[in-house]
Scaffold this active site. Structure first.
Site, PDB file in Angstrom:
ATOM      1  CD1 TRP A 106      -2.190   2.228   1.727  1.00 16.78           C
ATOM      2  CD2 TRP A 106      -3.329   0.745   0.350  1.00 16.78           C
ATOM      3  NE1 TRP A 106      -3.471   2.721   1.281  1.00 16.78           N
ATOM      4  CE2 TRP A 106      -4.147   1.935   0.364  1.00 16.78           C
ATOM      5  CE3 TRP A 106      -3.833  -0.352  -0.514  1.00 16.78           C
ATOM      6  CZ2 TRP A 106      -5.180   2.014  -0.337  1.00 16.78           C
ATOM      7  CZ3 TRP A 106      -5.093  -0.187  -1.154  1.00 16.78           C
ATOM      8  CH2 TRP A 106      -5.897   0.946  -0.848  1.00 16.78           C
ATOM      9  CG  ASP A 157      -1.565  13.020  -3.397  1.00 18.87           C
ATOM     10  OD1 ASP A 157      -1.984  11.841  -3.340  1.00 18.87           O
ATOM     11  OD2 ASP A 157      -1.798  13.606  -4.737  1.00 18.87           O
ATOM     12  CD  GLU A 160      -4.435   6.016   0.228  1.00 12.56           C
ATOM     13  OE1 GLU A 160      -5.097   5.146  -0.257  1.00 12.56           O
ATOM     14  OE2 GLU A 160      -4.036   6.048   1.498  1.00 12.56           O
ATOM     15  CD  GLU A 319     -13.538   6.748  -2.720  1.00 10.92           C
ATOM     16  OE1 GLU A 319     -13.619   6.289  -4.145  1.00 10.92           O
ATOM     17  OE2 GLU A 319     -12.642   6.427  -1.895  1.00 10.92           O
TER      18      GLU A 319
HETATM   19  C1  BGC Z   1      -8.430   7.869  -0.808  1.00 10.82           C
HETATM   20  C2  BGC Z   1      -7.736   8.383   0.548  1.00 10.82           C
HETATM   21  C3  BGC Z   1      -8.712   7.912   1.816  1.00 10.82           C
HETATM   22  C4  BGC Z   1      -8.931   6.449   1.481  1.00 10.82           C
HETATM   23  C5  BGC Z   1      -9.816   5.654   2.620  1.00 10.82           C
HETATM   24  C6  BGC Z   1      -8.508   6.508  -1.024  1.00 10.82           C
HETATM   25  O1  BGC Z   1      -9.074   6.226  -2.133  1.00 10.82           O
HETATM   26  O2  BGC Z   1      -7.506   8.377  -1.829  1.00 10.82           O
HETATM   27  O3  BGC Z   1      -8.045   9.783   0.695  1.00 10.82           O
HETATM   28  O4  BGC Z   1      -7.996   8.004   2.753  1.00 10.82           O
HETATM   29  O5  BGC Z   1      -9.379   6.189   0.251  1.00 10.82           O
HETATM   30  O6  BGC Z   1     -11.016   6.385   2.514  1.00 10.82           O
END
Ligand code: BGC
Length: 362
Positions: A106, A157, A160, A319
């Site tokens: 990860w 960032d 990710e 999301e």
């Molecule tokens: C996002 C992160 C987030 C994670 C868990 C990822 O896809 O880019 O910002 O912390 O999901 O929600």
């Protein structure tokens, strides 16, 4: 309280483990972990709605987890002092609900979540009048040293991605975190304000182009990577600049122009291909939160209404939503890999609560 407020609180409580960890999204395979970034915003939201016990228990989990991995943090601090690469010696961005490292690969070297955690813990302490527990004190001290040692290293960032750059969003979270740690540690944290100022100067010197903040440092020539909706965080809540600073105003104007679908939601950045690059619920609520801070209340209500419209029949917020994709051809590859978009996403529910509470006190 509207139904979605009550439902959001219920979703968050239902998915908080007995250890205090908040799962990012319960049904999405790779999100069954607790992130410092998501968790810090969720704890802040829970404080705003009076659920201080939930916030406290997350902060306990966060401090225990940091202390459990303290040797890695100490090794990172030593390596930074010698100017060496970190190798595997750094704290992870997400841990299992029991505070263990995940077994899969990860992009774990991310610094923003630790800054956000310090900021949220300070908010918790200010609101509740709680004294620092010994674990909090030890974890705050360690993270303040960790961020002071590592802030100028490139890292992944908040999405990710893009580990070869520094990111004004990340730096602003670190800035807010160091200031919060200074407040929490009192005399023991006096030197932190000086480092926070250094971070701020760095962002203002290297993170600005054509009058607005940029997504990454050094600033890219490709316009699709210049602006990112999370830059609103530099002001709201991190206060590296005030919400009405001309630089923030200009940055928000660019976000509006490039990333906000009229009457719709907000994209992350123009070159986003994750699930085809949809509109993010949490970013839309975040921009609404910003508008409450500059007195544009009508605008903030529009954002709130859009977020509410994204809840499904059960009241769950995802999301992202996929009605206006930036890269429609890339959607199916992610769906095949990890299934439908994560839902419920606890961070989306948290940002909704934050916007709702900001509107109540506006
Ligand atoms: C996002 C992160 C987030 C994670 C868990 C990822 O896809 O880019 O910002 O912390 O999901 O929600």
């Amino acid at each position: 309280m509207t139904d979605l407020v009550q439902h959001s609180v219920r979703v968050i409580i239902a998915h908080q483990a007995p250890t205090g960890a908040y799962v990012a999204s319960p049904q999405f395979p790779v999100y069954r972990y607790s992130w410092f970034r998501d968790g810090a915003f969720i704890a802040y939201a829970m404080d705003l709605v009076g659920q201080h016990g939930s916030a406290r228990s997350f902060h306990d989990w966060a401090a225990r987890t940091i202390l459990r991995h303290a040797r890695k943090a100490e090794r990172a601090i030593e390596k930074a002092a010698r100017g060496e690469p970190l190798g595997q010696d750094y704290l992870h961005t997400r841990y299992t609900l029991n505070g263990e490292e995940g077994p899969e690969e990860w992009p774990n070297f991310q610094l923003d979540g630790f800054g956000t955690w310090l900021w949220a813990l300070n908010e918790h302490v200010q609101r509740t009048g709680m004294a620092l527990t010994p674990d909090w004190q030890a974890a705050v001290t360690l993270i303040a040293r960790y961020l002071s040692a590592l802030w100028d290293r490139p890292c992944y960032d908040l999405w990710e991605e893009h580990p070869q750059y520094q990111h004004p969003y990340t730096l602003a979270a670190i800035y807010a975190g160091l200031r919060a740690a200074g407040a929490l540690l009192g005399v023991h944290g006096r030197s932190l304000a000086g480092i926070a100022d250094q971070v701020r100067r760095f962002v203002l010197t290297h993170g600005v182009r054509e009058g607005h903040l940029v997504k990454q440092i050094p600033p890219p020539s490709d316009p699709a990577y210049q602006i990112d909706a999370s830059l609103v965080g530099v002001a709201t809540p991190y206060r590296l600049l005030s919400p009405d600073d001309p630089l923030i105003r200009a940055t928000v104007a660019r976000i509006e122009q490039e990333l906000h679908c009229p009457g719709g939601g907000v994209h992350r950045y123009r070159a986003d291909t994750y699930y085809g690059g949809g509109e993010w619920v949490l970013l839309t609520a975040w921009l609404g939160w910003y508008y409450t801070e500059v007195g544009e209340i009508g605008r903030a209500w529009e954002f709130l209404r859009w977020v509410e419209d994204q809840a499904d029949a059960e009241g769950h917020l995802p999301e992202q939503v996929s009605g206006h994709l930036l890269a429609p051809r890339r959607y199916s590859e992610w769906k095949a890999r990890w299934g439908p978009v994560a839902k419920p996403l606890l961070w989306s529910h948290a940002m909704y609560l934050i916007l709702r509470c900001a509107l109540r006190s506006a």
